[in-house]
Design a protein around this motif. Structure first.
Motif, PDB file in Angstrom:
ATOM      1  N   LYS A  43      10.287  16.771 -37.149  1.00 20.49           N
ATOM      2  CA  LYS A  43      11.402  16.597 -36.224  1.00 20.49           C
ATOM      3  C   LYS A  43      11.347  15.263 -35.490  1.00 20.49           C
ATOM      4  CE  LYS A  43      10.499  20.553 -34.276  1.00 20.49           C
ATOM      5  NZ  LYS A  43      10.522  21.715 -33.354  1.00 20.49           N
ATOM      6  N   GLY A  44      10.148  14.763 -35.215  1.00 18.90           N
ATOM      7  CA  GLY A  44      10.042  13.533 -34.442  1.00 18.90           C
ATOM      8  C   GLY A  44      10.310  12.268 -35.236  1.00 18.90           C
ATOM      9  N   VAL A  45      10.409  12.368 -36.561  1.00 14.43           N
ATOM     10  CA  VAL A  45      10.573  11.171 -37.384  1.00 14.43           C
ATOM     11  C   VAL A  45      11.868  10.443 -37.049  1.00 14.43           C
ATOM     12  CG1 VAL A  45      10.970  10.348 -39.745  1.00 14.43           C
ATOM     13  CG2 VAL A  45       9.122  11.968 -39.280  1.00 14.43           C
ATOM     14  N   LEU A  46      12.947  11.185 -36.901  1.00 15.25           N
ATOM     15  CA  LEU A  46      14.235  10.535 -36.617  1.00 15.25           C
ATOM     16  C   LEU A  46      14.157   9.743 -35.317  1.00 15.25           C
ATOM     17  CD1 LEU A  46      17.751  12.036 -37.123  1.00 15.25           C
ATOM     18  CD2 LEU A  46      17.189  10.947 -34.950  1.00 15.25           C
ATOM     19  N   HIS A  47      13.509  10.322 -34.313  1.00 18.21           N
ATOM     20  CA  HIS A  47      13.465   9.652 -33.006  1.00 18.21           C
ATOM     21  C   HIS A  47      12.434   8.534 -32.954  1.00 18.21           C
ATOM     22  CE1 HIS A  47      16.406  12.310 -31.245  1.00 18.21           C
ATOM     23  NE2 HIS A  47      15.812  13.314 -31.843  1.00 18.21           N
ATOM     24  N   ARG A  48      11.594   8.434 -33.965  1.00 20.52           N
ATOM     25  CA  ARG A  48      10.697   7.274 -34.041  1.00 20.52           C
ATOM     26  C   ARG A  48      11.423   6.058 -34.593  1.00 20.52           C
ATOM     27  NH1 ARG A  48       6.575  10.890 -35.761  1.00 20.52           N
ATOM     28  NH2 ARG A  48       6.668  10.172 -37.917  1.00 20.52           N
ATOM     29  N   ASP A  55      22.456   6.923 -31.770  1.00 26.67           N
ATOM     30  CA  ASP A  55      22.045   5.681 -32.415  1.00 26.67           C
ATOM     31  C   ASP A  55      21.934   5.899 -33.929  1.00 26.67           C
ATOM     32  OD1 ASP A  55      21.111   2.981 -32.584  1.00 26.67           O
ATOM     33  OD2 ASP A  55      19.066   3.751 -32.755  1.00 26.67           O
ATOM     34  N   PHE A  56      21.346   7.014 -34.313  1.00 28.85           N
ATOM     35  CA  PHE A  56      21.259   7.365 -35.732  1.00 28.85           C
ATOM     36  C   PHE A  56      22.647   7.483 -36.350  1.00 28.85           C
ATOM     37  CE2 PHE A  56      21.507  10.901 -38.806  1.00 28.85           C
ATOM     38  CZ  PHE A  56      20.771  10.347 -39.856  1.00 28.85           C
ATOM     39  N   GLU A 112      30.397   8.835 -27.105  1.00 26.45           N
ATOM     40  CA  GLU A 112      29.341   7.829 -27.062  1.00 26.45           C
ATOM     41  C   GLU A 112      29.181   7.152 -28.416  1.00 26.45           C
ATOM     42  OE1 GLU A 112      26.401   5.220 -26.145  1.00 26.45           O
ATOM     43  OE2 GLU A 112      27.768   6.301 -24.815  1.00 26.45           O
ATOM     44  N   LEU A 113      29.295   7.917 -29.478  1.00 25.46           N
ATOM     45  CA  LEU A 113      29.219   7.330 -30.819  1.00 25.46           C
ATOM     46  C   LEU A 113      30.356   6.341 -31.031  1.00 25.46           C
ATOM     47  CD1 LEU A 113      28.299   7.118 -33.769  1.00 25.46           C
ATOM     48  CD2 LEU A 113      29.574   9.230 -34.231  1.00 25.46           C
TER      49      LEU A 113
END
Length: 200
Positions: A43-48, A55-56, A112-113
């Motif tokens: 799960k943390g990969v995207l936010h790294r 942003d993604f 926001e996007l």
């Protein structure tokens, strides 16, 4: 994780996973958890690799916008050949694939996007649809220069009308895409005047 090829691979993996989720579940099913589960990563990969989920998503849409360059070049390369209506119909079918339709929904409903995309791609309208309209405008401008449309044809207005009408036809995921004949009829109606006036 090292930068370079490995970083690009992870981003590509996440973008492709997002595309599959959008195709299967639509915009409402696209969450960071759904993307990482589909990609088979923690799960943390995207936010790294991205500041946050918007942003993604902004990067995902920007990549989709950049991907218009190839079809745009192909469309313009064929100017002067075949029927204009047929070429436009084929281009619209390609432009409004299910993932793109879902992405447009995301852009419309995530403020926001949309704000981030407008900073990256400053143009009025809905990002991605605006760029798609530009693709059609460029092609129609070439056809006008070749004398296959009326000399006074407003190609920018025609492109907007075609994109807006096509989006309405493709937007209902449950109903599926329109029959080719339905789309072709709309395209014919939009450009009929400038084609006929060219023949006068």
């Amino acid at each position: 994780m090292p930068t370079g090829v490995a970083l690009r691979d992870v981003r590509r993996q996440l973008f492709e996973a997002a595309g599959r989720v959008l195709f299967r579940d639509g915009a409402s099913g696209l969450t960071s958890r759904a993307v990482t589960e589909e990609a088979g990563v923690a799960k943390g990969v995207l936010h790294r690799h991205f500041d946050d989920f918007d942003d993604f998503l902004a990067e995902l849409v920007s990549e989709r916008i950049a991907a218009l360059d190839g079809p745009a070049a192909d469309l313009r390369a064929g100017a002067g050949t075949g029927a204009v209506a047929d070429r436009l119909t084929a281009a619209l079918i390609h432009l409004f694939d299910p993932v793109t339709v879902s992405i447009v929904g995301l852009v419309v409903f995530r403020d926001e996007l949309r704000a981030r995309l407008r900073r990256a791609h400053p143009a009025p309208g809905i990002p991605l649809l605006t760029q798609a309209a530009s693709v059609l405008s460029a092609y129609l401008r070439d056809e006008r220069a070749m004398g296959r449309l009326a000399a006074d044809a407003d190609v920018d207005a025609l492109a907007l009308a075609l994109i807006g009408a096509a989006h309405l036809l493709f937007a209902d995921r449950e109903a599926g895409p329109p029959a080719p004949g339905t789309l072709a009829g709309v395209v014919d109606a939009v450009i009929a005047d400038v084609v006929q006036r060219r023949l006068l």
